[in-house]
Each structure stands twice: as C-alpha cells, then as structure tokens.
Enzyme design. Structure first.
Site, PDB file in Angstrom:
ATOM      1  CB  SER A  99      18.075  44.850  19.951  1.00 52.43           C
ATOM      2  OG  SER A  99      17.037  45.580  20.511  1.00 52.43           O
ATOM      3  CG  ASP A 145      20.705  51.276  21.699  1.00 52.25           C
ATOM      4  OD1 ASP A 145      21.725  50.684  22.090  1.00 52.25           O
ATOM      5  OD2 ASP A 145      19.555  50.983  22.080  1.00 52.25           O
ATOM      6  CG  HIS A 193      19.662  47.668  24.201  1.00 57.51           C
ATOM      7  ND1 HIS A 193      19.252  48.369  23.094  1.00 57.51           N
ATOM      8  CD2 HIS A 193      19.028  46.464  24.130  1.00 57.51           C
ATOM      9  CE1 HIS A 193      18.406  47.625  22.395  1.00 57.51           C
ATOM     10  NE2 HIS A 193      18.257  46.471  22.994  1.00 57.51           N
TER      11      HIS A 193
HETATM   12  N1  ARG Z   1      12.996  48.676  24.482  1.00 59.68           N
HETATM   13  C1  ARG Z   1      14.222  48.149  23.948  1.00 59.68           C
HETATM   14  C2  ARG Z   1      14.172  46.630  24.000  1.00 59.68           C
HETATM   15  O1  ARG Z   1      13.163  46.071  24.204  1.00 59.68           O
HETATM   16  C3  ARG Z   1      15.434  48.701  24.589  1.00 59.68           C
HETATM   17  C4  ARG Z   1      15.693  48.261  25.994  1.00 59.68           C
HETATM   18  C5  ARG Z   1      16.969  48.810  26.568  1.00 59.68           C
HETATM   19  N2  ARG Z   1      16.902  50.218  26.812  1.00 59.68           N
HETATM   20  C6  ARG Z   1      16.426  50.789  27.960  1.00 59.68           C
HETATM   21  N3  ARG Z   1      16.380  52.090  28.042  1.00 59.68           N
HETATM   22  N4  ARG Z   1      16.045  50.075  28.990  1.00 59.68           N
HETATM   23  O2  ARG Z   1      15.053  45.873  24.241  1.00 59.68           O
HETATM   24  N1  GLU Z   2      14.860  46.618  22.142  1.00 59.63           N
HETATM   25  C1  GLU Z   2      14.411  45.371  21.616  1.00 59.63           C
HETATM   26  C2  GLU Z   2      15.502  44.308  21.626  1.00 59.63           C
HETATM   27  O1  GLU Z   2      16.358  44.319  22.482  1.00 59.63           O
HETATM   28  C3  GLU Z   2      13.878  45.591  20.268  1.00 59.63           C
HETATM   29  C4  GLU Z   2      12.619  46.275  20.426  1.00 59.63           C
HETATM   30  C5  GLU Z   2      11.458  45.409  20.050  1.00 59.63           C
HETATM   31  O2  GLU Z   2      10.956  44.639  20.884  1.00 59.63           O
HETATM   32  O3  GLU Z   2      11.094  45.550  18.875  1.00 59.63           O
HETATM   33  O4  GLU Z   2      15.500  43.379  20.869  1.00 59.63           O
END
Ligand code: ARG
Ligand code: GLU
Length: 708
Positions: free
Chosen positions: A644, A220, A84
C-alpha cells in the site's frame, strides 16, 4: 556445505524467460530480470532502479511506519503514501475543532506541517548476500536445534562486526525460508511530518463497501515530509511524475515493501488454510459483522463507534472470502498436488531425494496435528476475544496478581494504565452489540470445539446454565462490573491489594482467565512446536523446490516469498474477466464517482467542492487525453499487504500512481498466483495532483514536484 551453497547460487542466477506478472524480485538481483523487463517495454536499466554506487530509484522508496510504502516526490523530501496508511496520524491530529479526517488537512506553509512523533521511514541503502557466513558451521548432520543456534550466533556476530562502522541500522533477513540471507543497511528517518490529506469521503471513497473491489474510485493518498536535522530532507533521488496516464498493455512496475506471501506451501497447508481455517474465520466474522451492521444502521453514533472495528474485521474477512473462492475456481489444491507428484518424480533422480521426499511426506502428519491447535487458536481469538467485555477484562489479569508486597509505585502505574484503557474502551463501546456477539460467539465456540478442547467456562455453561448460552450471557453482563465505566473507575480509584479476591470473582474476569489459561496451558506451546517443525520442513522443501523448479519447470517463476523487504514487481496495464460473461475495463473516472454518489450512504457521499469541479470539468492539465478525469487503474503487478502506497511506475520509471489494493478475485495470489485474475489497483497520480491543486489549492506542493 560449500557445494550446496554453490549450486544454490547457480540456481539463483539462472535467468528467467520472458513472461509477465508473477514474482516479487530482490532489487539487488534485478539484473537477472532486466532483459525480460525491457522485452516487456521498460526503457531504463536495472541499475537505474537499484544501485549502490550512484543514486537510483531505491533512494526514493521507504517503508512508511510499520506496514506501508511511501515514495519521495521532491528534492525537499516530500513523501506520498495512501490515505489508509496515514489514517492513524490524520486521526491523531484531529480534534473536534479540526476534524482532519472529515475535512481533510492541507499545510499551506512548511511551518504548518505537523510533527508525528513515533512515525518513522526506513530507506534501504545497501544489501549484501551473507548466506555463506550465516550458514557457516552447518553440515548435513546438524540437527534442527543446533542449526537454529548456529544461525542465530552467526547473525549476531555479523551484525556486531559491521554495525560499529556504519551510520545505518543493519539487520540480517532470511529469504527462501532460510535458504538465503542478506545483510541489510537501512537509514531510519524519525522526523516525519504530516503535510496533507483529502477528506475521508475522497481518501476512503467507497469505504468498506468497495474495499478489495474493482471498479474502484478511492482517492487513497496522503502527504508527508521527511525531515533530517530539523530541515526538509534532501534525497539522493526523487520520482518524476508523468501526466501521460496509462493505456492497455503499458509496462509498469511497483517498487515497495510487500509483507508476507506463502507461495511454496505444500498442498496440505493450502488446503488447511483455504478450506478449514478461512471458512471458520469468515463465518465467525460474518456473524459479528451482521450484528455490527444491524446496530450501525440504526444509530449514527454507533456507526462511528464501530467504524474502525468494522473496517478491521471486514478487511481480512473480505480478502479471505476472495482467497477461498480463488483457490476453488483456480483449482489451487489440485495444481499443488500435481506439482508435488512431479516433485516426487524428480526426487527419484536426485541424490538427496530422501531428505526432500521425507519432508514432503512429513507435512501431512504435522499439519494434521497442527489443525487441532490452529482451530483452538482461531476460536480463542476470533470467537472468545471478539467478545469485547472479555477482551477488556483480560487487560485486568495483571492487577489480579497484585499482593500486599507489590510496591505502591507499581500499583499506581498499573492503575493509571488501566484507567486510560478504560476511557478508550468505553468511548467506543455499545453493550447491546457486545451481548449479541457474546451469545453468537459462545454458541459457535461451544458447538465447534470438542469438550476436551474447550476452556472450562464453556463447560460451566453446560453444568450451571443447562447449556443455555443466553442465560449465561445475561448473568455475565448483569453481574460483571466491566460493563460500567463508573464501576470500573470506582474500582480503580479505590484499589487496594485486599480487593483482588473480590475482582477475581467477577464473571468477566473468570471468563477471560478461563479462556487465556486454557490457551496458554493447552494450545500455545503445542502450536509453537508444530510451527517450528513446519518451518524446518518448509526450509528443506524450499531447498528442494529451488533445485527442481529450474530443471523441470524452467518457465515457472522462482522468487522469494515476501518478507517485508524492498521488492520490485512488474506487469502490464489491463482489464480482466473475473467470471463468465463479465469483463472489467482497466480504468475508472470521476464520472463513476458521480454514478456511485449517494448522500444517504456514508461510503458514497461526494463533497460539494468535488461536484463543482466535476460540473465545471475543470481538470486542467490533469485530464486524460479522452478529456475525463481518470481516478484509478489496474495492472498485473504481483503485490500484497505492505505494498500500500507503493509507487507504480512507467517504462521510464516515472510515477503513474500509488498502489493501494488488489482485486478481490485475485487475493489468493498470496498462496498461488494466476495472472489472469490477479491485479493490483492504483490511484492515478493525475487524480492525486488534481485534488492537491484544484480541490485543495495547495499549489506550493505542486510547485516543488517534478511533473512532466
Ligand atoms: N484492502 C486494502 C488493504 O488491505 C485497504 C484497506 C483499507 N481500506 C478500507 N476500506 N478498509 O489494506
Ligand atoms: N491495502 C493493502 C495494504 O495496506 C494492499 C492490498 C494488498 O493486500 O495487496 O498494504
């Protein structure tokens, strides 16, 4: 002032007691955590992690692009991060013939690695405490305005005096809300190339459905390479990869770039955030996402058109629901209030108590005042600008300012920019969705905001449309040219300053201007004023907490909020109990992917190739000792957005996986941390290697890594 700084330094040097999990630590000060880390199982030293006199792990961790972390895993600059995080680049390199998002991408030779102009990697080379220099000239009598001026002048002077003598980019960053400052030396790499990415149904497996959720099965990761002077970069350090996997209770640490946390807010602020602002945002986004879903389910084209918009809205939406619930279940507000009581008690004994107690008391008034503007901003951005037609029309504000005196070149430039914005907009625009969103959002906006806090256009609905939002929306969408690509392009092609008068009357422009004018004239300045005041109070309150916490709560962790600088956090591998009668295990496997598999649900499609490998159980050396293919695991590391792609490392500092998310139940950790539910989610490095090696056959990459 000297004395204040001295006491501050002493406080910052107080060593911490053995306790796991909470905290994002400054790598240059990691010596203070070393004993605790070793007591928890770490077998290396703080100096192995961060050193400026010899190569150390910090030389293998970078800020990837604007908001993620990456780590170097070979002596030729090979870089791992999340799928991502690489997503935009994978998308940019994709064409109809080569759809790398769908198919995956693997450079089988170095020549096939794809340049990504504009993508950078930032590596911290050194950081030095310059608090004394930055605060030089400030006394107890300095006003807030004077203070801001002195600090910005001092910072400017510091940067000027060192920048000329170094090849690195220097900056000064504030920690503990302006109570400590570090001078950072960063090396910026500008030649980053794309090397590999799994197909999205591996790299994004589970999609938005599983986002923030445990158990998780997302592969990921994506692969890049740093180049310097046109050649693969030879790093001072690269991570060794461990094939040992993890077991419950294992020590781990995460090294990366957390973006923002707010752990030291007063109760009134957390209350406003979790009980006033987030519920509104969640409610508005629920309504929008429901509309998206309804149309996305009906039509494959619409599903694609709204996939990225859906993911964008959905990420925050889901996280904030977790925060609201976490704060409630964990009694976050009550805990903050109890802390404030003891802070007041402590202040009774402290010489500067008046300053601190006054700050704490003043929060109430400022936040009460701020709430109006915060909500006005929220409705403007979340309701008003969620109407795509209005947001699109807002782009044309500048062209309505063109007069007959505007130079033709300027006009041409503007027209060209708007033409490309128009093409982008209509590629992913579906009017029935937008009309329904418009009705829903305008109704919500009008119902929630008091009359004197509404943009004029909302009051017009009352006056000209008898309060009937639907008939206003009909009028808006049938009369505006901004629903038609053809009409907008025709307008741009034939644009002359004489046409400004007419376009100004377009109902979408009228609505956009009304909302923007209202925001700029009645909200923005006030909101900034409140924010400046809040920041000053927070600095003072933080200073108080930095003195009080070590005295009164020696077991409590004092660490600076995340500020997009490099940090180390550590915790143990393990499952948790998210709610009554529910227990989560700490790892997932490929079997779980097959259990979730559903060819009819986009988020759960499994490719034939992966199924074949699963059926053949062909995992090679990447299998766990239990014989299965481990996919992801959770641990108690205190991470946030920006982490991330961060390396998660074992007791010997060897790479176990890549951090990519947190569990939904613990997302309140940005405001209050509770070790029993706050867990970070990582993809197991063995799954990553299995995909590179067995799935993609890109063995040249495996060969250049150091794997044990
Ligand atoms: N929750 C993660 C973050 O905050 C991953 C976001 C990307 N993935 C998704 N399925 N939208 O960035
Ligand atoms: N998916 C998040 C990022 O893109 C990390 C998840 C979180 O917030 O800990 O940094």
């Amino acid at each position: 002032m000297k004395k204040v700084i001295l006491t501050l330094t002493i406080i910052l040097c107080i060593s911490t007691i053995v306790r796991a999990d909470e905290g994002m630590w400054i790598p240059a000060l990691l010596q203070k955590n070393e004993a605790e880390m070793q007591a928890m199982g770490m077998k290396i030293t703080a100096d192995d992690i961060y050193s400026i006199t010899h190569s150390s792990m910090k030389d293998a961790v970078v800020l990837f692009g604007g908001g993620c972390t990456g780590e170097i895993v070979s002596d030729q600059g090979l870089l791992l991060t999340n799928h991502h995080c690489g997503f935009d680049w994978i998308q940019k390199h994709s064409t109809v013939e080569h759809d790398y998002l769908t198919e995956g991408f693997w450079a089988m030779t170095m020549e096939e690695e794809l340049p990504c102009p504009g993508l950078t990697a930032k590596m911290l080379r050194n950081m030095v405490d310059v608090t004394e220099k930055v605060l030089n000239g400030i006394t107890n009598e300095t006003t807030d305005e004077e203070r801001a001026k002195i600090i910005s002048d001092n910072i400017k002077n510091i940067i000027e005096s060192v920048q000329k003598d170094t090849e690195y980019k220097v900056s000064v960053e504030s920690f503990y809300i302006g109570n400590q400052y570090f001078l950072m030396y960063n090396e910026i790499f500008t030649d980053i190339r794309m090397v590999g990415a799994p197909p999205s149904n591996i790299g994004k497996f589970g999609g938005d459905t599983d986002n923030w959720v445990w158990p998780r099965h997302t592969g990921d990761f994506s692969i890049f390479r740093i180049y310097k002077d046109g050649k693969p970069y030879k790093p001072d350090y690269h991570f060794t990869i461990s094939l040992d996997g993890v077991e419950e209770g294992d020590f781990t640490f995460v090294f990366g770039y957390p973006a923002r946390t707010n752990e030291y807010l007063p109760a009134v602020a957390v209350d406003q955030e979790a009980n006033v602002v987030y519920p509104v945002v969640v409610d508005l986004r629920t309504q929008i996402l429901d509309i998206y879903n309804k149309y996305q389910e009906k039509d494959a084209k619409v599903r694609l058109q709204y996939a990225s918009k859906h993911a964008g809205l959905g990420n925050g939406w889901k996280k904030w629901m977790g925060v609201i619930e976490g704060i409630r279940n964990f009694k976050g507000i009550e805990k903050k209030k109890a802390f404030e009581e003891s802070f007041y008690d402590w202040c009774q004994k402290e010489r500067r108590r008046v300053i601190y107690t006054r700050a704490l008391r003043e929060f109430d008034d400022v936040y009460a005042e701020y709430e109006k503007y915060r909500m006005a901003t929220t409705y403007f951005t979340e309701a008003g600008l969620s109407i795509e037609l209005i947001e699109f029309a807002a782009n044309f504000a500048q062209i309505t300012e063109v007069t007959k005196d505007t130079p033709q070149e300027e006009i041409d430039e503007l027209v060209n920019a708007l033409k490309s914005a128009t093409a982008t907009f209509f590629k992913d625009y579906y009017q029935p969705i937008d009309e329904e969103v418009a009705v829903t959002m305008l109704e919500a906006y009008r119902a929630a905001q008091p009359e004197d806090f509404r943009p004029e256009i909302l009051n017009e609905i009352d006056k000209k449309f008898k309060g009937n939002v639907k008939s206003y929306v009909n009028y808006l969408f049938s009369k505006s040219i901004f629903t038609s690509e053809e009409k907008v392009n025709k307008f741009l092609d034939e644009f002359t300053p004489a046409k400004v008068k007419k376009i100004e009357k377009d109902p979408a422009i009228v609505a956009a201007n009304s909302m923007m004018d209202f925001y700029v004239e009645n909200v923005m300045a006030k909101s900034r004023e409140c924010n400046a005041k809040i920041n000053d109070l927070r600095r003072v309150y933080m200073e108080g907490q930095m003195k009080m916490i070590p005295e009164v709560y020696p077991e409590k962790r004092l660490y600076p909020d995340a500020n997009f600088t490099l940090r180390v956090t550590y915790g143990k591998v393990g499952g948790f109990k998210p709610k009554d009668a529910v227990t989560y295990g700490y790892f997932t496997t490929l079997d779980g992917i097959m259990q979730k598999e559903n060819p009819n649900i986009y988020d759960y499609v499994v490719t034939d190739r992966l199924r074949e490998l699963y059926e053949a159980q062909d995992y090679g050396r990447y299998a766990d000792k239990d014989g299965s293919m481990h996919v992801a695991f959770i641990a108690g590391n205190h991470t946030t957005g920006g982490n991330s792609g961060s390396p998660i490392l074992n007791a010997e500092g060897k790479l176990l996986g890549l951090n990519f998310d947190r569990t939904w139940e613990g997302t309140m950790s940005d405001l209050i941390y509770d070790p029993s539910i706050c867990k970070n989610i990582s993809v197991d490095i063995r799954y990553v290697l299995f995909l590179i090696d067995k799935y993609a056959g890109c063995t040249r990459l495996i060969d250049e890594m150091t794997i044990e």
